[in-house]
Design a protein around this motif. Structure first.
Motif, PDB file in Angstrom:
ATOM      1  N   ASN A 106       0.830  -1.208   0.000  1.00 33.70           N
ATOM      2  CA  ASN A 106       0.000   0.000   0.000  1.00 33.70           C
ATOM      3  C   ASN A 106       0.863   1.256   0.000  1.00 33.70           C
ATOM      4  OD1 ASN A 106      -2.339  -1.504   0.086  1.00 33.70           O
ATOM      5  ND2 ASN A 106      -2.548  -1.395   2.297  1.00 33.70           N
ATOM      6  N   ALA A 109       2.360   1.256  -3.702  1.00 34.15           N
ATOM      7  CA  ALA A 109       1.454   1.293  -4.856  1.00 34.15           C
ATOM      8  C   ALA A 109       0.083   1.869  -4.547  1.00 34.15           C
ATOM      9  CB  ALA A 109       1.296  -0.128  -5.418  1.00 34.15           C
ATOM     10  N   GLY A 110      -0.168   2.245  -3.307  1.00 33.71           N
ATOM     11  CA  GLY A 110      -1.475   2.779  -2.958  1.00 33.71           C
ATOM     12  C   GLY A 110      -2.466   1.675  -2.629  1.00 33.71           C
ATOM     13  N   GLY A 112      -4.869  -0.560  -3.699  1.00 35.91           N
ATOM     14  CA  GLY A 112      -5.411  -1.212  -4.887  1.00 35.91           C
ATOM     15  C   GLY A 112      -6.080  -2.528  -4.570  1.00 35.91           C
ATOM     16  N   ARG A 240       6.086   5.132  -9.508  1.00 35.58           N
ATOM     17  CA  ARG A 240       4.722   5.663  -9.572  1.00 35.58           C
ATOM     18  C   ARG A 240       4.629   6.743 -10.655  1.00 35.58           C
ATOM     19  NH1 ARG A 240       0.796   4.361  -5.940  1.00 35.58           N
ATOM     20  NH2 ARG A 240      -0.353   6.159  -6.736  1.00 35.58           N
ATOM     21  N   GLN A 280      -7.087   9.065  -7.909  1.00 28.74           N
ATOM     22  CA  GLN A 280      -6.095   8.343  -7.108  1.00 28.74           C
ATOM     23  C   GLN A 280      -6.369   6.845  -7.108  1.00 28.74           C
ATOM     24  OE1 GLN A 280      -3.348   9.882  -5.441  1.00 28.74           O
ATOM     25  NE2 GLN A 280      -2.736   7.743  -5.442  1.00 28.74           N
ATOM     26  N   ASN A 281      -7.656   6.445  -7.055  1.00 30.36           N
ATOM     27  CA  ASN A 281      -8.006   5.025  -7.115  1.00 30.36           C
ATOM     28  C   ASN A 281      -7.512   4.396  -8.418  1.00 30.36           C
ATOM     29  OD1 ASN A 281     -11.286   5.630  -5.644  1.00 30.36           O
ATOM     30  ND2 ASN A 281      -9.389   5.012  -4.637  1.00 30.36           N
ATOM     31  N   GLU A 283      -5.081   5.393 -10.388  1.00 29.94           N
ATOM     32  CA  GLU A 283      -3.620   5.328 -10.367  1.00 29.94           C
ATOM     33  C   GLU A 283      -3.142   4.160  -9.505  1.00 29.94           C
ATOM     34  OE1 GLU A 283      -2.308   9.129  -9.019  1.00 29.94           O
ATOM     35  OE2 GLU A 283      -2.837  10.166 -10.879  1.00 29.94           O
ATOM     36  N   ASP A 284      -3.726   4.011  -8.307  1.00 31.16           N
ATOM     37  CA  ASP A 284      -3.296   2.955  -7.388  1.00 31.16           C
ATOM     38  C   ASP A 284      -3.548   1.567  -7.973  1.00 31.16           C
ATOM     39  OD1 ASP A 284      -2.583   4.932  -5.639  1.00 31.16           O
ATOM     40  OD2 ASP A 284      -4.270   4.653  -4.267  1.00 31.16           O
ATOM     41  N   GLN A 288      -0.646  -1.345  -9.074  1.00 28.23           N
ATOM     42  CA  GLN A 288      -0.659  -2.700  -8.522  1.00 28.23           C
ATOM     43  C   GLN A 288      -0.840  -3.755  -9.611  1.00 28.23           C
ATOM     44  OE1 GLN A 288      -2.873  -3.700  -5.087  1.00 28.23           O
ATOM     45  NE2 GLN A 288      -2.111  -2.005  -3.854  1.00 28.23           N
TER      46      GLN A 288
END
Length: 488
Positions: A106, A109-110, A112, A240, A280-281, A283-284, A288
């Motif tokens: 997380n 990569a955020g 995901g 990223r 942002q979702n 991109e994340d 992933q």
């Protein structure tokens, strides 16, 4: 700056947490065997070196059996290679969340699909499933063929040039295929990925593995204290930025311009346009998905070629089968029907993923109390490590030659008595890998093209392979391959 007062406070807090954890999970210590290690750090000192992780786990399993309890820092971990217990865990609604150590994913990569927690994960999975359904993937077969043809052109200059490391080339190629087939934009359209970007990926994986087995390093402050932050931060920031640059053109489109809603990025962008996802979702999820796809594919292709180079008799059988389907070498196309009918290639690929499983260890955690089929009770909050690497090499399951390469392990009569969870390269159960079909289709097409066109050999011996746990399986020394063109 850390003062001695701050050190004392941190030490006391860790001790209190460790004692509280011992009290909370005391029943595990008396009901399940396993190494506790040292107070506060558990067995972390033993597994701190990536090249030692799989060897240490093997020692634990040999000593304590197919399931055990150990401590990584002040956190209890249930480790197993028992296929029935693995089935219990992977099919339990109470074990859907990934282990705490995946927080590092997380961070990189955020938030995901791969690391999302319940109930958020189930909603995400339903929304994103269309991009990985069979209809969507069969429509990608022409793309896989075209990209595999481009790989042949990259390999051609290496023919008769002595033994070489094919991994960087295959990683570059697989990153392009993963981005092309999930986002509709290959990295090679904007120029080949540069070597320093692949180095960033390697550096980031090393850092992530270190955090996996030293969970306290999830704290940025502690990473800075131990001198682990600079390389980690630089690598994740550049990666990223690299992915975000690829997806920017699609993000700006309105839903009417997104023609193929089965394309992952188009689907995610459409969800953004409808107010379900944020930018942002998107991109994340993109970061992933691409990085989950590209390296496992590159490694699986490379490792299969290495094994066939070490065991040339099986390579020749694969070549004979390919010749029967594709009498003339060159830019032939592999159809979806061909993929299903290449039986011996399927045996080889399964055996390669058994012996050199792409992801050696996967982690879950108990969201609520769980009782396994053998009667073992695992309380809420326990971390679970499923050791796929040693499951796939268990002699009680796979026989005395479990640790050598033999595609006949996957002949139907040899699988009849085996537990269905004895072979799980993409995991199984409720939260299996969303991209497993994508991976298999692309890998089979790539292998069919390479093995029909070239012969691979190596002077490296199978028994000299030395493994490194790096989230994905790596080698301490990468076998080099010699490439020769097939005459017909």
């Amino acid at each position: 700056m850390f003062t001695w007062q701050l050190w004392c406070t941190l030490f006391c807090v860790l001790w209190l947490y460790f004692l509280w954890t011992l009290c909370r999970f005391y029943s595990l210590i008396f009901t399940i065997p396993g190494p506790i290690g040292y107070p506060l750090i558990g067995v972390a000192l033993k597994v701190r070196r990536r090249e030692d992780v799989l060897k240490i786990l093997k020692n634990f399993l040999d000593r304590y059996g197919s399931f055990l309890i150990t401590w990584l820092g002040p956190i209890p971990s249930f480790v197993t290679t028992d296929p029935q217990l693995i089935q219990d865990i992977l099919n339990s609604q109470n074990c859907l969340d990934k282990a705490n150590v995946y927080r590092v994913v997380n961070d990189v990569a955020g938030l995901g699909l791969i690391t999302a927690k319940e109930p958020h994960w189930s909603v995400l999975r339903k929304m994103l499933n269309p991009a990985f359904g069979l209809n969507a993937l069969t429509s990608l077969v022409p793309t896989f063929n075209a990209e595999a043809n481009s790989l042949l052109k990259m390999v051609e200059p290496l023919v008769d040039s002595g033994e070489q490391d094919l991994l960087p080339l295959l990683q570059n190629f697989s990153l392009n295929v993963a981005s092309q087939t999930t986002m509709g934009c290959g990295v090679n359209e904007n120029g080949n990925i540069e070597s320093h970007q692949l180095l960033n990926i390697s550096n980031l994986q090393e850092s992530m593995t270190e955090i996996f087995f030293s969970p306290w390093l999830i704290s940025r402050t502690l990473r800075q204290l131990f001198g682990r932050e600079d390389q980690y931060f630089k690598a994740k920031t550049e990666i990223r930025g690299f992915i975000n640059k690829l997806i920017e053109p699609t993000l700006s489109k309105v839903s009417e311009q997104l023609k193929d809603k089965n394309n992952f990025l188009n689907l995610a962008t459409d969800l953004k346009n409808r107010g379900i996802f944020t930018t942002q979702n998107v991109e994340d999820h993109s970061v992933q998905i691409v990085f989950a796809a590209f390296e496992t594919t590159a490694n699986t292709v490379a490792y299969t070629l290495m094994l066939l180079a070490m065991f040339p008799e099986y390579q020749e059988k694969a070549f004979e089968e390919l010749c029967s389907f594709f009498p003339k070498s060159g830019d032939f196309d592999v159809s979806y029907s061909d993929i299903k009918n290449l039986v011996y290639l399927d045996l080889i690929l399964n055996e390669s993923m058994r012996l050199l499983t792409p992801v050696p260890i996967v982690g879950r955690q108990t969201m609520r109390d769980v009782r396994l089929s053998n009667g073992i009770f695992i309380p809420k909050g326990v971390q679970i490590a499923i050791d796929i690497f040693h499951l796939h090499r268990d002699k009680k399951i796979w026989g005395e030659n479990a640790e050598t390469f033999d595609p006949e392990h996957f002949l139907p009569h040899n699988l009849q008595e085996k537990h269905p969870y004895s072979f799980i390269p993409f995991t199984k159960g409720i939260r299996n890998c969303i991209g497993w079909r994508h991976a298999l289709i692309s890998i089979k097409i790539i292998l069919a093209k390479l093995l029909r066109t070239y012969k691979f050999s190596t002077s490296y011996k199978f028994e000299d392979l030395d493994f490194v746990e790096d989230l994905t399986l790596k080698f301490k020394t990468v076998p080099l391959l010699d490439i020769q063109r097939r005459d017909c």
